[in-house]
Design a protein around this motif. Sequence first.
Motif, PDB file in Angstrom:
ATOM      1  N   GLY A  54       6.307 -26.326  10.798  1.00 29.08           N
ATOM      2  CA  GLY A  54       5.262 -27.147  10.178  1.00 29.08           C
ATOM      3  C   GLY A  54       3.876 -26.977  10.756  1.00 29.08           C
ATOM      4  N   SER A  55       3.734 -26.120  11.773  1.00 24.91           N
ATOM      5  CA  SER A  55       2.384 -25.870  12.306  1.00 24.91           C
ATOM      6  C   SER A  55       1.694 -24.830  11.417  1.00 24.91           C
ATOM      7  N   VAL A  56       0.385 -24.750  11.570  1.00 29.76           N
ATOM      8  CA  VAL A  56      -0.396 -23.820  10.747  1.00 29.76           C
ATOM      9  C   VAL A  56      -1.266 -22.957  11.658  1.00 29.76           C
ATOM     10  N   TYR A  57      -1.273 -21.662  11.418  1.00 28.81           N
ATOM     11  CA  TYR A  57      -2.195 -20.766  12.127  1.00 28.81           C
ATOM     12  C   TYR A  57      -3.568 -20.856  11.465  1.00 28.81           C
ATOM     13  N   SER A  58      -4.600 -20.997  12.258  1.00 29.75           N
ATOM     14  CA  SER A  58      -5.968 -20.894  11.734  1.00 29.75           C
ATOM     15  C   SER A  58      -6.276 -19.412  11.511  1.00 29.75           C
ATOM     16  N   ALA A  59      -7.383 -19.152  10.813  1.00 35.76           N
ATOM     17  CA  ALA A  59      -7.793 -17.757  10.608  1.00 35.76           C
ATOM     18  C   ALA A  59      -8.054 -17.079  11.960  1.00 35.76           C
ATOM     19  N   ASP A  60      -8.618 -17.824  12.902  1.00 36.20           N
ATOM     20  CA  ASP A  60      -8.881 -17.237  14.228  1.00 36.20           C
ATOM     21  C   ASP A  60      -7.574 -16.860  14.925  1.00 36.20           C
ATOM     22  N   GLU A  61      -6.602 -17.757  14.828  1.00 30.78           N
ATOM     23  CA  GLU A  61      -5.304 -17.459  15.464  1.00 30.78           C
ATOM     24  C   GLU A  61      -4.649 -16.249  14.813  1.00 30.78           C
ATOM     25  N   LEU A  62      -4.754 -16.166  13.490  1.00 26.08           N
ATOM     26  CA  LEU A  62      -4.189 -15.001  12.794  1.00 26.08           C
ATOM     27  C   LEU A  62      -4.862 -13.725  13.265  1.00 26.08           C
ATOM     28  N   ARG A  63      -6.192 -13.785  13.339  1.00 29.24           N
ATOM     29  CA  ARG A  63      -6.953 -12.587  13.750  1.00 29.24           C
ATOM     30  C   ARG A  63      -6.559 -12.134  15.155  1.00 29.24           C
ATOM     31  N   ALA A  64      -6.315 -13.111  16.018  1.00 30.58           N
ATOM     32  CA  ALA A  64      -5.922 -12.748  17.390  1.00 30.58           C
ATOM     33  C   ALA A  64      -4.576 -12.017  17.370  1.00 30.58           C
ATOM     34  N   LEU A  65      -3.653 -12.471  16.528  1.00 27.42           N
ATOM     35  CA  LEU A  65      -2.337 -11.815  16.459  1.00 27.42           C
ATOM     36  C   LEU A  65      -2.420 -10.441  15.810  1.00 27.42           C
ATOM     37  N   THR A  66      -3.150 -10.385  14.685  1.00 28.41           N
ATOM     38  CA  THR A  66      -3.214  -9.096  13.993  1.00 28.41           C
ATOM     39  C   THR A  66      -4.015  -8.092  14.831  1.00 28.41           C
ATOM     40  N   GLY A  67      -4.897  -8.623  15.669  1.00 24.84           N
ATOM     41  CA  GLY A  67      -5.641  -7.749  16.584  1.00 24.84           C
ATOM     42  C   GLY A  67      -4.688  -7.034  17.537  1.00 24.84           C
ATOM     43  N   VAL A  68      -3.668  -7.758  17.988  1.00 24.87           N
ATOM     44  CA  VAL A  68      -2.676  -7.133  18.873  1.00 24.87           C
ATOM     45  C   VAL A  68      -1.908  -6.066  18.091  1.00 24.87           C
ATOM     46  N   ALA A  69      -1.529  -6.405  16.849  1.00 18.46           N
ATOM     47  CA  ALA A  69      -0.831  -5.412  16.016  1.00 18.46           C
ATOM     48  C   ALA A  69      -1.687  -4.156  15.871  1.00 18.46           C
ATOM     49  N   ARG A  70      -2.969  -4.340  15.620  1.00 19.44           N
ATOM     50  CA  ARG A  70      -3.892  -3.206  15.428  1.00 19.44           C
ATOM     51  C   ARG A  70      -4.015  -2.347  16.691  1.00 19.44           C
ATOM     52  N   GLU A  71      -3.994  -3.037  17.860  1.00 18.79           N
ATOM     53  CA  GLU A  71      -4.069  -2.265  19.124  1.00 18.79           C
ATOM     54  C   GLU A  71      -2.993  -1.191  19.154  1.00 18.79           C
ATOM     55  N   TYR A  72      -1.834  -1.523  18.538  1.00 22.29           N
ATOM     56  CA  TYR A  72      -0.710  -0.587  18.548  1.00 22.29           C
ATOM     57  C   TYR A  72      -0.583   0.157  17.214  1.00 22.29           C
ATOM     58  N   GLY A  73      -1.537  -0.048  16.318  1.00 20.50           N
ATOM     59  CA  GLY A  73      -1.507   0.655  15.027  1.00 20.50           C
ATOM     60  C   GLY A  73      -0.429   0.141  14.073  1.00 20.50           C
ATOM     61  N   LEU A  74      -0.041  -1.138  14.213  1.00 20.94           N
ATOM     62  CA  LEU A  74       1.055  -1.663  13.395  1.00 20.94           C
ATOM     63  C   LEU A  74       0.530  -2.481  12.214  1.00 20.94           C
ATOM     64  N   PRO A  75       1.154  -2.343  11.039  1.00 22.49           N
ATOM     65  CA  PRO A  75       0.764  -3.156   9.888  1.00 22.49           C
ATOM     66  C   PRO A  75       1.326  -4.577  10.004  1.00 22.49           C
ATOM     67  N   VAL A  76       0.747  -5.485   9.187  1.00 27.58           N
ATOM     68  CA  VAL A  76       1.097  -6.908   9.294  1.00 27.58           C
ATOM     69  C   VAL A  76       1.503  -7.467   7.936  1.00 27.58           C
ATOM     70  N   HIS A  77       2.627  -8.178   7.951  1.00 29.42           N
ATOM     71  CA  HIS A  77       3.107  -8.922   6.770  1.00 29.42           C
ATOM     72  C   HIS A  77       2.938 -10.408   7.048  1.00 29.42           C
ATOM     73  N   LEU A  78       2.572 -11.154   5.995  1.00 28.36           N
ATOM     74  CA  LEU A  78       2.503 -12.611   6.128  1.00 28.36           C
ATOM     75  C   LEU A  78       3.469 -13.252   5.147  1.00 28.36           C
ATOM     76  N   ASP A  79       4.405 -14.043   5.674  1.00 26.25           N
ATOM     77  CA  ASP A  79       5.295 -14.843   4.823  1.00 26.25           C
ATOM     78  C   ASP A  79       4.534 -16.119   4.470  1.00 26.25           C
ATOM     79  N   GLY A  80       4.021 -16.137   3.243  1.00 22.89           N
ATOM     80  CA  GLY A  80       3.245 -17.292   2.783  1.00 22.89           C
ATOM     81  C   GLY A  80       4.017 -18.090   1.751  1.00 22.89           C
ATOM     82  N   ALA A  81       5.274 -18.379   2.046  1.00 21.67           N
ATOM     83  CA  ALA A  81       6.047 -19.229   1.120  1.00 21.67           C
ATOM     84  C   ALA A  81       5.289 -20.539   0.887  1.00 21.67           C
ATOM     85  N   ARG A  82       4.562 -20.994   1.912  1.00 20.01           N
ATOM     86  CA  ARG A  82       3.733 -22.207   1.801  1.00 20.01           C
ATOM     87  C   ARG A  82       2.259 -21.863   2.041  1.00 20.01           C
TER      88      ARG A  82
END
Length: 352
Positions: free
Chosen positions: A147-175
């Motif tokens: 039930g918690s929500v990631y802010s756009a900043d929090e998302l960017r911080a996570l996807t930034g880590v993915a990018r460091e390693y060249g990895l793509p990102v999927h978002l499960d947005g059922a909600r």
Amino acid sequence: MYFASDNSSGVAPEILAAVTAANPGYAPSYGTDPVMDRVRARIRDLFEAPEAAVYLVATGTAANALSLAVLVEPWQTVYCHRLAHIEQDECGAPEFFTGGAKLVLVDGENAKMTPETLRARIAATRKGDVHGVQRGAVSITNVTELGSVYSADELRALTGVAREYGLPVHLDGARFANAVVATGASPAELSWKSGVDVLSFGGTKNGCMGVEAVVIFDPRRAWEFELRRKRGAHLFSKHRYLSAQMDAYLTDGLWLSLAGRANAMADRLKAGLATVPGAAITHPADANVIFAAWPRALHRHALGAGARYYQVPGDPDPEGPDDAVIGARLVTSWSTTEEDVDRFLALIRGQD
Ligand SMILES: Cc1ncc(COP(=O)(O)O)c(C=O)c1O
């Protein structure tokens, strides 16, 4: 007083009317119907992504599993939270559709990965060692399973880590709609502008009958998705009924007003629970999913009076001590009413 899940709610009248309106006569099949053209244009517009590829499927599991299948090879990983729906509730569909990619579980409070926990798991995958799986994609859920929500900043911080390693990102947005309402961020900010490559954009939990859109921000992955959707038996022949639902969902901001109602009812429930002696909210309830706890005697009273919700971590022994504190998951939806919430709160206060 039905708080078991938002997918227990009915279909919003506007969406049901659109399905009925789509019924007379004939329409091209398999997603070539004219309403799907409008849906595609609307989603591109909404997400400020004119190049995005858009596909509809009927379940969230299909949206997630097929999305992941275009992001990873069978010998790669999908990094996700330990509580992610793809890990806990999809019967291995992501592994099946990806041809065996390995889900690697990441820790973090309140069902949220952090840049540190994610980076540690990615770094621990032995790149270039033929004996180990190779780094694949990152999958994030927003609204999270607790039930918690990631802010756009929090998302960017996570996807930034993915990018460091060249990895793509999927978002499960059922909600996803509930997350947009909760954060006030735009759909683009909560997806591609924050580094998301493929989005499962939910409809079913938020008033549709059964439709989810997969939004692929890099159209180079689109054809593979189409082939996988067909091969995976998720290409609807009478697709016009999926299109009609999504079209109505996006008309006049219906998707946001439905989610707004669900979130507002959760806020009312949260505010009420905060005043109930012996009850506590156990995780940040940022959108329409609330985890809380209160004594067994009050569970017995509420359930006996017809309230419906899940006890967590599972139905406990009903004969146990009255004062033992037991968890609950309460989910509000577009159709939850103030009366539902107030009646439920009265029961949790021990009133009739
Ligand atoms: C976070 C999340 N993702 C995806 C889904 C989609 O599930 P389904 O395949 O039941 O539509 C759900 C449904 O419970 C969910 O909660």
